[in-house]
Design an enzyme around this catalytic site. Sequence first.
Site, PDB file in Angstrom:
ATOM      1  N   ASP A  12       0.887  -1.153   0.000  1.00 53.58           N
ATOM      2  CA  ASP A  12       0.000   0.000   0.000  1.00 53.58           C
ATOM      3  C   ASP A  12       0.925   1.203   0.000  1.00 53.58           C
ATOM      4  O   ASP A  12       1.463   1.586   1.038  1.00 53.58           O
ATOM      5  CB  ASP A  12      -0.903   0.020   1.245  1.00 53.58           C
ATOM      6  CG  ASP A  12      -1.932   1.136   1.129  1.00 53.58           C
ATOM      7  OD1 ASP A  12      -1.654   2.086   0.384  1.00 53.58           O
ATOM      8  OD2 ASP A  12      -2.986   1.050   1.755  1.00 53.58           O
ATOM      9  N   HIS A  13       1.132   1.787  -1.180  1.00 55.34           N
ATOM     10  CA  HIS A  13       2.189   2.804  -1.283  1.00 55.34           C
ATOM     11  C   HIS A  13       1.876   4.049  -0.449  1.00 55.34           C
ATOM     12  O   HIS A  13       2.768   4.820  -0.126  1.00 55.34           O
ATOM     13  CB  HIS A  13       2.460   3.173  -2.743  1.00 55.34           C
ATOM     14  CG  HIS A  13       1.352   3.906  -3.396  1.00 55.34           C
ATOM     15  ND1 HIS A  13       0.335   3.275  -4.043  1.00 55.34           N
ATOM     16  CD2 HIS A  13       1.090   5.227  -3.469  1.00 55.34           C
ATOM     17  CE1 HIS A  13      -0.507   4.175  -4.501  1.00 55.34           C
ATOM     18  NE2 HIS A  13      -0.086   5.364  -4.171  1.00 55.34           N
ATOM     19  N   HIS A  55      -6.056   1.896   1.435  1.00 54.02           N
ATOM     20  CA  HIS A  55      -5.539   3.183   1.923  1.00 54.02           C
ATOM     21  C   HIS A  55      -6.308   3.738   3.130  1.00 54.02           C
ATOM     22  O   HIS A  55      -5.725   4.116   4.131  1.00 54.02           O
ATOM     23  CB  HIS A  55      -5.602   4.256   0.837  1.00 54.02           C
ATOM     24  CG  HIS A  55      -4.977   3.861  -0.441  1.00 54.02           C
ATOM     25  ND1 HIS A  55      -3.839   3.092  -0.505  1.00 54.02           N
ATOM     26  CD2 HIS A  55      -5.306   4.131  -1.721  1.00 54.02           C
ATOM     27  CE1 HIS A  55      -3.512   2.919  -1.773  1.00 54.02           C
ATOM     28  NE2 HIS A  55      -4.391   3.533  -2.525  1.00 54.02           N
TER      29      HIS A  55
END
Length: 518
Positions: free
Chosen positions: A211-212, A274
């Site tokens: 999950d960047h 996110h």
Amino acid sequence: MDSVHDDNQVTLQANLADADAVPAQCRRVTPSDPCAIIIFGASGDLTARKILPALYKLYCNNSLPRSFVILGAARSMLTREAFIDKMKEALTGAADPDMERWKTFAESLYYHQIDYTDEESYAALAATLKGLDRKHGTGGNRLLYLAVPPFLYQTIVTAAGRAGLSHEPDCRSCWSRIIVEKPFGSNLETSRSLDNSLHEWFTENQIYRIDHYLAKETVQNILVFRFANAIFEPVWNRQFIEYVDICASETLGVEHRAGYYEQAGVLRDMFQNHMMQLLALIAMEPPARFESEMVRDEKAKLFKSLRSVAMKNLDDHLVLAQYGVGSINGKKVPGYRSEPGVDPQSFTPTYACMKLFIDNWRWEGVPFYLTSGKRLAQKTTRIEVQFKEVPHAVFQNVFTEGINANRLTFSIQPEEKIALTFQAKNPVSASCLRSINMEFSYEGDKDHMFEAYEKVLLDCMNGDQMLFLRQDSEELCWEFLTPLIEDCETCINREKTLKTYGAGTPGPLEAERLKARL
Ligand code: NDP
């Protein structure tokens, strides 16, 4: 630390402009193990826009291991030269404007045409890798990156496993790791099925679910802010906090990703990963130590405390909407149903506002609002922690206006800053207050900061799973969201339940009403 004052604002800026100001022990570690990075889907959008630019920037900053190879794998018939040219094109204006280091970087860049469904193709890939190991001294370490559409994940994982690519040779520093891009399944059942396939060949500590968002500096700073300062944690609870508002809004529409988005919708695209991760960081309990497993244990504990939404009262907890025509920056834009590739009768939500509660000692009764949508008025990701009003109005006979309660805002993008508003007496008036903003901004440090994809790649090469999602948390989030997603996809009243909002507006009015019902 520099400080800048204006009338209503105090800005604090860490002065890290000189990279030497960062003590050596605090710098990100350059991976010591040589490795081969195998990108499945190397002809695609993510590789060109994120993965390759991140790798090149790491290379330019001397942050890649001394020996490395990048092997792009995809179905497209490309020669090595054509692949290198394609990657170079994608880099224009990136890390190294004069591309001085490109030539030496490209010496480690290879391409292997693959048929994802043919096991012999993977055997050939494994043989190519062995040859590259010998040529470049990459020692048999493998970082596999799944940058393909999600329906291919299981096929590739199984075939790569059978070809021996998941195997960790029997030596202390030999490894094979796999990075899995979001979305990780499309509901609880499919995420479990994907996990089963992965675990047939990889152990949990070989799996890096990305999950960047978690790699963004301000997101990482949430835990430091909470647990490295003594003054905030004592008020971080239901006694002092009125509500928490987490918002990730975009001005962009569905762009060229209708095929994916029509299936995903906003709940899968933004909430399952996110939004839930931001929620965990803002609400979790302090871990005993800042270590990957301990942090991930606390996140899982938080997800276990989420109160399930009662489906019969769904309207009190969830507003789903889709954008209609409108204008962004003065330019007329079409509604979602008129976007290329979108079903003209689509019920896919592009916006959601959710009110949820956490059933634990700290947060009982505090609403958490999670909002995300496309084609909204503003591009921003931020978390607002709204404190309660002062318990007694001492100044009611002095000041004419009401007193705003304190608010703490973590801005994640496009600005990366933390701001605290508090009240002060307005010096030019006898009986007025004014809100003061005290801000900390990363603005001056941007040139020295790692981009999210750079950090993710670096951490994976270093074997640090802190920023990656663990299977239990992944499942707990799906468990929470799957009933909501199923309801929104099967509800017979979808026409009525799915609201609309004009592109370029702050979203549907129903969301404001949901938030007003404290
Ligand atoms: P693309 O649609 O660009 O596909 C990547 C590659 O996969 C293509 O170049 C193609 O390569 C192969 N491919 C595409 N469709 C098929 C198909 N039907 N059958 C077989 N192979 C196919 O994907 P992205 O690069 O945009 O995304 C890759 C992954 O990353 C996805 O899971 C996505 O959800 C995720 N992701 C992407 C982001 C982005 O900004 N693009 C952001 C966050 C996550 P070839 O035909 O040469 O094999």
